[in-house]
Enzyme design. Structure first.
Site, short mmCIF file in Angstrom:
data_model
loop_
_atom_site.label_atom_id
_atom_site.label_comp_id
_atom_site.label_asym_id
_atom_site.label_seq_id
_atom_site.Cartn_x
_atom_site.Cartn_y
_atom_site.Cartn_z
N LYS A 1 -17.07 5.61 -35.95
CA LYS A 1 -16.62 6.36 -37.13
C LYS A 1 -15.12 6.64 -37.02
CE LYS A 1 -16.13 10.68 -38.07
NZ LYS A 1 -14.92 10.77 -38.91
N GLU B 1 -11.96 12.71 -24.78
CA GLU B 1 -10.51 12.68 -24.57
C GLU B 1 -9.92 13.60 -25.61
OE1 GLU B 1 -7.05 12.24 -25.15
OE2 GLU B 1 -7.22 10.12 -25.64
N CYS C 1 -1.86 12.96 -28.13
CA CYS C 1 -2.52 13.99 -27.33
C CYS C 1 -1.82 14.20 -26.00
CB CYS C 1 -3.99 13.68 -27.15
SG CYS C 1 -4.27 11.96 -26.74
N GLU D 1 -1.79 23.38 -28.59
CA GLU D 1 -1.35 22.05 -28.95
C GLU D 1 -0.90 22.06 -30.41
OE1 GLU D 1 -4.33 18.93 -29.23
OE2 GLU D 1 -2.92 17.55 -28.27
#
Lengths: 499, 328
Positions: A205, A279, A313, A410
């Site tokens: 997906k 991850e 990331c 983040e």
């Protein structure tokens, strides 16, 4: 559009900086043709069992070009029934696919890799339009790496006995893969290539803001003659993803994305026999010592945080600079940031493209405002931003402390927080003082210090005198809230093998 | 360069002359410069090489590049006739289009300076001469100084000197420093003016990027007006990474001392595409302040014709061919 002209005052109140005047040698626009992306359909269904099929539901989502806000296409919101069909197709294909000799599977993967190379311009342009990232990056970074991943894992397919997991390691079965929007095609390659090489079949997906290259990849699977059902693609938002990861007939879940969603998936899967790799986010420290090669460190910092608009990331979003070279380094960094060209992603000279979505732009804006409220000093080069689309200036915060939100959360955008340190031990302590642990960077001319630091940094990847370099042979993954499991390299095989 | 900033009150040489007080201080200073990471430098140069320069930007860059050329002939077989025709070409690079800019300078051996000077009289095009036992630099100081003085006396506007790479590589930095200073003094004319001094490193022989950065600072402290990559007479001449490094050095030197130094890559730059890459490097590393023949030069002989052919292509829409530009 791309060039920095003084139209607005900078967002910052920083000191006088040598922002580039840039008027003599003004680069004329060098636009890549959007037509090179090939035909984009007005509406897309799913790719199940080797066929493009309509969704069982009627709900459709829209994907927009973040640089213009124009709708590119409608695509299906995958329903539970769609997911059932896709998983069933993958299950059916699994028996034959896993029984093929590795050398036969390798042929398909090599074929896919070569087709990706042949169609790389088309894919690069399509990715740039759908994602907002500059064509320079999709052309020079994303697509070469996508092909390299398929080539690399094609090479492993007939050598699994020698991968260090015992003789004849078994595939897991059906892999459910949910990928993010920051590197749509590259994340697909990271997940699909090792899964197929090891004999698994997949249901993937793509992210709801960037489904187009995955759907184009489905065409490539057909072009390569990949057996039906080996790769299935179901589009939709988080609801589709949740239905997929929860499906009782998948054996493996691989997710790349935000930590909250990763945590939810981990909870969902707890107690099941599904194998999981995650991850997730990061807040990497990029550590610059006073003996660093300064000019190259500046490039590394820029590449660490402004590459892909900071939608990375493992971005080096916390700059830890040794106090003695702070002023010198920041002057050089600001001067360099003044030359970044922000604008049309399809212009070959653009360095920083559009933010992927209005939602993400709002989040970056909110966190940057929090940085100012908490007392950090904000600076950004003066540059004209396009009227339409989602844009954010490359931004720098100085005077940041570990307690600030911008040092802990983040941001996933072009925002760099600068902290200082005095000793190597302090650098390690601050670098590790984060819930995340995906990557880190060390800049110093002293080899022994690199090794000393690397042994102490709790991060999956530690770069020395470089940043954001990727290679299919190198494992990638996190510590702590950055997830678990490794992708890439020999280690990446383990996630898809019954070991 | 915080160490430098502290040492440098402003003038060229000036406060920095202290660092050349002894061999030891000079070595300490040069070895205290920030290191150069090879991978990072080369990747930055390669990235800048991917800029796409089109239409108006290309037209601007072609004319700028032509105006920055040191049109060069440095052959043992050079004749008066050849130098004269080269000067004619420098004055009027494209006889079919008088809007073509002139080159910056004509670069010849010392014995050809008078010929070139006469041919270029009143034009504003400079005469540059390679002196100091070019290209090897292997001669005693008196010979080098005599070579220089002769060229200056014959009317040279610019002197391109070579450093003694042997001395540099064996760590005799002070000797190199003093030689540059002596040649600089030899550039002075009786009327008190001085020929512009370009210092050639032969970067292909210096081998490492750290050496190139040290040589750059050494030459700038010693009084060079320009720093130049190479003679064009060895296997490895100007490369984009070496040039980028030297651009960074002049940028840092100006920040530390307020003195602006020029840069000249030489040798092996043959195509318009190459020249564009160098101009992009100047543009993005130094900006407008260096985008002029006064601060940046190309040492080249065959580059000009390719620039002229590209220029014709831009104005006519068609490629002509080598017979539509002159062979001088």
């Amino acid at each position: 559009m791309a060039k920095t002209k003084k139209t607005e005052t900078g967002t910052g109140t920083g000191t006088e900086q040598p922002v580039r005047k840039g008027s003599l040698f003004e680069y004329a626009p060098a636009p890549e043709s959007p037509a090179a992306a090939g035909e984009i359909a007005t509406g897309y269904g799913h790719f199940i069992g080797g066929e493009f099929v309509d969704s069982s539901g009627s709900e459709a989502l829209k994907t927009v070009n973040p640089a213009t806000e124009q709708v590119l296409a409608e695509f299906a919101q995958g329903t539970g029934e769609d997911v059932d069909r896709a998983v069933a197709a993958a299950r059916k294909a699994f028996a034959d696919w896993s029984a093929l000799p590795g050398s036969e599977r390798a042929k398909y993967l090599f074929r896919i890799a070569r087709i990706i190379q042949e169609r790389s311009r088309e894919l690069a342009v399509l990715e740039s339009i759908d994602n907002g990232k500059p064509i320079r990056e999709t052309r020079d970074v994303d697509l070469p790496l996508v092909a390299a991943h398929f080539f690399y894992y094609a090479g492993w397919a007939d050598k699994l006995d020698f991968a260090g997991y015992g003789p004849n390691p078994r595939p897991l079965g059906v892999a459910a893969q949910v990928i993010p929007w920051n590197f749509p095609l590259l994340m697909l390659a990271w997940k699909v290539a090792p899964a197929l090489a090891t004999g698994n079949t997949v249901v993937l997906k793509p992210a709801e803001t960037t489904p187009l290259t995955a759907l184009r990849f489905a065409e490539i699977c057909r072009q390569a003659g990949l057996p039906k059902g080996v790769v299935n693609i179901v589009t939709g938002d988080g609801r589709t993803g949740a239905a997929l990861t929860a499906h009782p007939d998948v054996n493996k879940v691989a997710f790349t994305g935000s930590t909250p969603v990763g945590r939810a998936i981990a909870k969902q899967l707890a107690g099941t026999r599904k194998k999981l790799s995650l991850e997730l986010g990061g807040k990497a420290a990029n550590i610059v010592f006073d003996d660093a090669p300064l000019d190259q460190a500046v490039e590394g910092i820029v590449n660490g945080i402004f590459f892909n608009q900071g939608h990375v990331c493992c971005a080096g979003s916390r700059l830890l600079v040794q106090e003695s070279v702070q002023d010198e380094l920041l002057d050089a960094l600001k001067r360099r940031m003044g030359t970044l060209r922000v604008g049309d992603p399809l212009d070959k000279n653009t360095d920083v493209g559009a933010i992927n979505s209005a939602e993400q732009l709002a989040r970056i804006t909110e966190l940057a405002a929090a940085g100012e409220q908490e007392g950090a000093e904000r600076w950004a080069p003066e540059c004209e931003l396009p009227g339409a689309g989602y844009w954010f200036r490359p931004t720098l915060f100085t005077g940041v402390s570990q307690a600030h939100r911008i040092a802990r959360e983040e941001i996933f955008g072009p925002v760099l927080s600068v902290l200082t340190f005095r000793t190597p031990a302090e650098a390690v302590e601050k670098a590790n003082n984060t819930p995340y642990g995906l990557s880190a960077g060390i800049w110093t001319e002293k080899g022994s210090r690199i090794l000393w630091m690397a042994n102490r940094l709790r991060a999956g990847v530690v770069w020395a005198n470089t940043f954001n370099k990727f290679d299919p042979t190198s494992p990638f993954g996190g510590y702590k809230e950055s997830g678990y499991g490794r992708e890439g390299g020999r280690h990446g095989l383990e996630a898809y093998l019954d070991v | 360069m915080s160490t430098l900033a502290a040492n440098a009150p402003g003038a060229a040489g000036g406060g920095l002359a202290d660092v050349a007080a002894s061999e030891a201080t000079l070595r300490r200073f040069l070895h205290g410069l920030p290191g150069v990471d090879q991978v990072g430098l080369e990747s930055r140069a390669a990235t800048l090489g991917t800029r796409s320069i089109k239409t108006t930007a290309k037209a601007f860059a072609i004319d700028l590049a032509i105006s920055m050329i040191d049109l060069t002939t440095l052959e043992g077989a050079d004749t008066v006739g050849k130098v004269r025709s080269l000067c004619a070409k420098g004055l009027s690079p494209d006889p079919s289009d008088r809007s073509t800019p002139r080159v910056a300078a004509i670069c010849v051996y010392p014995d050809m300076v008078a010929t070139a000077k006469e041919a270029l009289r009143g034009s504003g095009v400079q005469v540059a001469s390679v002196a100091t036992a070019f290209p090897s630099g292997r001669a005693g100081l008196p010979v080098k100084l005599a070579d220089t003085a002769e060229a200056v006396a014959a009317g040279a506007d610019e002197i391109d000197m070579v450093i003694d790479r042997g001395a540099f590589l064996s760590g005799r930095y002070l000797e190199v420093f003093e030689t540059i200073g002596a040649v600089k003094a030899a550039c002075e004319r009786p009327d008190g003016t001085s020929a512009h001094l370009k210092v050639i490193f032969e970067t292909g022989e210096l081998q490492t990027y750290d050496n190139v950065r040290r040589a750059s600072w050494l030459a700038m402290i010693a009084g060079a007006d320009f720093i130049k990559t190479s003679t064009g007479k060895v296997a490895v001449n100007a490369t984009p990474p070496v040039t980028l490094l030297m651009l960074e050095a002049v940028r840092d030197f100006r920040a530390a001392t307020g003195v602006q130094i020029g840069v000249k890559p030489a040798g092996g730059i043959r195509t318009t595409k190459d020249a564009m890459k160098y101009l992009v490097m100047v543009n993005e590393t130094l900006g407008d302040d260096w985008l002029s023949p006064h601060w940046f030069r190309f040492g080249a002989s065959s580059l000009l014709n390719d620039l002229l052919m590209q220029r014709q292509k831009l104005s006519t829409g068609r490629y002509s061919g080598p017979d539509y530009v002159t062979v001088d």
